[in-house]
Design a protein around this motif. Sequence first.
Motif, mmCIF file in Angstrom:
data_model
loop_
_atom_site.group_PDB
_atom_site.id
_atom_site.type_symbol
_atom_site.label_atom_id
_atom_site.label_comp_id
_atom_site.label_asym_id
_atom_site.label_seq_id
_atom_site.Cartn_x
_atom_site.Cartn_y
_atom_site.Cartn_z
ATOM 1 N N ASP A 1 0.854 -1.185 0.000
ATOM 2 C CA ASP A 1 0.000 0.000 0.000
ATOM 3 C C ASP A 1 0.891 1.237 0.000
ATOM 4 O OD1 ASP A 1 -2.358 -1.473 0.079
ATOM 5 O OD2 ASP A 1 -2.317 -1.618 2.274
ATOM 6 N N VAL A 2 0.769 2.050 -1.033
ATOM 7 C CA VAL A 2 1.619 3.223 -1.181
ATOM 8 C C VAL A 2 1.014 4.395 -0.408
ATOM 9 C CG1 VAL A 2 2.581 4.894 -2.804
ATOM 10 C CG2 VAL A 2 2.471 2.473 -3.426
ATOM 11 N N VAL A 3 1.796 4.929 0.538
ATOM 12 C CA VAL A 3 1.392 6.091 1.311
ATOM 13 C C VAL A 3 2.084 7.339 0.786
ATOM 14 C CG1 VAL A 3 1.399 7.163 3.605
ATOM 15 C CG2 VAL A 3 0.939 4.697 3.361
ATOM 16 N N ASP A 4 3.394 7.235 0.527
ATOM 17 C CA ASP A 4 4.187 8.384 0.076
ATOM 18 C C ASP A 4 5.442 7.846 -0.598
ATOM 19 O OD1 ASP A 4 5.544 10.767 -0.270
ATOM 20 O OD2 ASP A 4 6.023 11.036 1.858
ATOM 21 N N THR A 5 5.681 8.235 -1.845
ATOM 22 C CA THR A 5 6.838 7.714 -2.577
ATOM 23 C C THR A 5 8.109 8.535 -2.342
ATOM 24 O OG1 THR A 5 6.193 8.975 -4.541
ATOM 25 C CG2 THR A 5 5.431 6.693 -4.404
ATOM 26 N N THR A 6 8.028 9.572 -1.502
ATOM 27 C CA THR A 6 9.213 10.381 -1.203
ATOM 28 C C THR A 6 10.341 9.509 -0.655
ATOM 29 O OG1 THR A 6 7.816 12.274 -0.659
ATOM 30 C CG2 THR A 6 10.087 12.336 0.124
ATOM 31 N N ALA B 1 9.944 1.957 2.060
ATOM 32 C CA ALA B 1 9.917 3.415 2.133
ATOM 33 C C ALA B 1 8.558 3.996 1.757
ATOM 34 C CB ALA B 1 11.003 4.009 1.238
ATOM 35 N N VAL B 2 7.897 3.407 0.767
ATOM 36 C CA VAL B 2 6.639 3.992 0.286
ATOM 37 C C VAL B 2 5.469 3.756 1.226
ATOM 38 C CG1 VAL B 2 7.376 3.765 -2.121
ATOM 39 C CG2 VAL B 2 5.947 1.963 -1.109
ATOM 40 N N GLN B 3 5.687 2.964 2.267
ATOM 41 C CA GLN B 3 4.584 2.638 3.170
ATOM 42 C C GLN B 3 4.453 3.603 4.344
ATOM 43 O OE1 GLN B 3 3.953 -1.786 3.779
ATOM 44 N NE2 GLN B 3 5.936 -1.873 2.730
ATOM 45 N N SER B 4 5.298 4.632 4.375
ATOM 46 C CA SER B 4 5.196 5.636 5.454
ATOM 47 C C SER B 4 5.503 7.018 4.889
ATOM 48 C CB SER B 4 6.152 5.291 6.600
ATOM 49 O OG SER B 4 7.499 5.241 6.137
ATOM 50 N N ILE B 5 5.124 8.064 5.614
ATOM 51 C CA ILE B 5 5.329 9.429 5.162
ATOM 52 C C ILE B 5 6.777 9.840 5.383
ATOM 53 C CG2 ILE B 5 4.700 11.839 5.567
ATOM 54 C CD1 ILE B 5 1.931 10.919 6.316
ATOM 55 N N GLY B 6 7.368 10.503 4.402
ATOM 56 C CA GLY B 6 8.719 11.020 4.547
ATOM 57 C C GLY B 6 9.745 10.178 3.816
ATOM 58 N N GLY B 7 10.948 10.741 3.653
ATOM 59 C CA GLY B 7 11.977 10.089 2.855
ATOM 60 C C GLY B 7 12.975 9.278 3.658
#
Length: 294
Positions: free
Chosen positions: A246-251, A285-291
Motif C-alpha cells: 500500500d503506497v502512502v508516500d513515494t518520497t 519506504a513507500v509505506q510511510s510518510i517522509g523520505g
Amino acid sequence: MSARVLVVGDVMTDVIVMPEGPIVKGSDRRAKVRSRPGGSGANQAVWLGAMQAEVVFAARVGADDLHMYENYFRGLGVIPMLAGDRELPSGVLVTIVDPDGERSFLTDRGANLNLSSADLPGSLLDGIGMVMASGYSFFAPGPRAAVQALFAEARARGIAVAVDPASVGFLVEVGPAAFLDWTAGATAIFSNESEAEALTGVVGYAAQMRALGKRFETVLIKRGALGAAIGGRDGVRVELPAPRVDVVDTTGAGDAFAAGFIAAQLAGADEAGALARGIAAGAKAVQSIGGQPG
C-alpha cells in the motif's frame, strides 16, 4: 573493497503536504502537513545507517542548524562531515503528495548551493569503498565543481563512484548532454525510467540501459511498482519485480533503493541479492510518510 561508503548530497527540511483532494486555486483545501528531515543525500545516508552500513555523509547546512544536524545524523548511525553556512539557511523542500501517491516539489536548496571544495577534502576518501553523489549536487556551478574534484580524486584512488540523477525537471532544464558530461567517470548510475528517458531520449528500460551503459559500467533502473533492473552496455543482466504494498508516500523510495543496494553490495552480495535488497528497501519506504526510515 572497504565496506565504508561516502554520501555527498543535500540536507533539506521536507515539508510534506497531503491534500484531501485537488488543490482549489484561490481557496482552501484541507490537508495533512508534516515537517521532517530530508534531502536526497541525507535520505540515502540515513537509510544506509539503518542498514548497519558504515556511512559518512558530507553536506552543507545553515550555521544555526549545524550542531542539531550533527547530533541528528550521529543518532542514526551516520558519521556527519557537515559545513555550516553563515549566508544561507538550510534547504527546504515542499512536497505535495496527490491521493495516488504522485509527488510535486517546490525546492529552496539554501546552503546546499554553497557546497565547495573546502567542504569535500580528499581526506574524506580515506578508508572509503564507494562514493555516492546525488544529482542535485551537479545542478549548480559551485557544488558541481566540488563534487567533480572529489570524483577525480576517488577515481585516482580506484574508489567506485555512483551517481543518482535525482530530478527529471532539473535534467530537462540543464540538458542531458551537460549532465552526462558533468558525471563522466562515474562507474554506476541509479536512475528511474523517467530520468533514464530524459538522459537517453529512448523509451523502454532495456534500451535505456544499453544507452546509459555506454557511459557507465553499471546501470540500475528503478521501475517503481514494477521492480528494478541492473545491467550495462550489453543490456539487462538481472531484473526483479517489486512486492505489492500500500503506497502512502513515494518520497525517498529511490534513495532507500540505492541504500539497500549499496549496503548489500558492500556486504558481499551478488547483483541479484543487492537488487532484491534495494527493491525491498524501496517498498518499505513507500509505506510511510517522509523520505527516511521511521
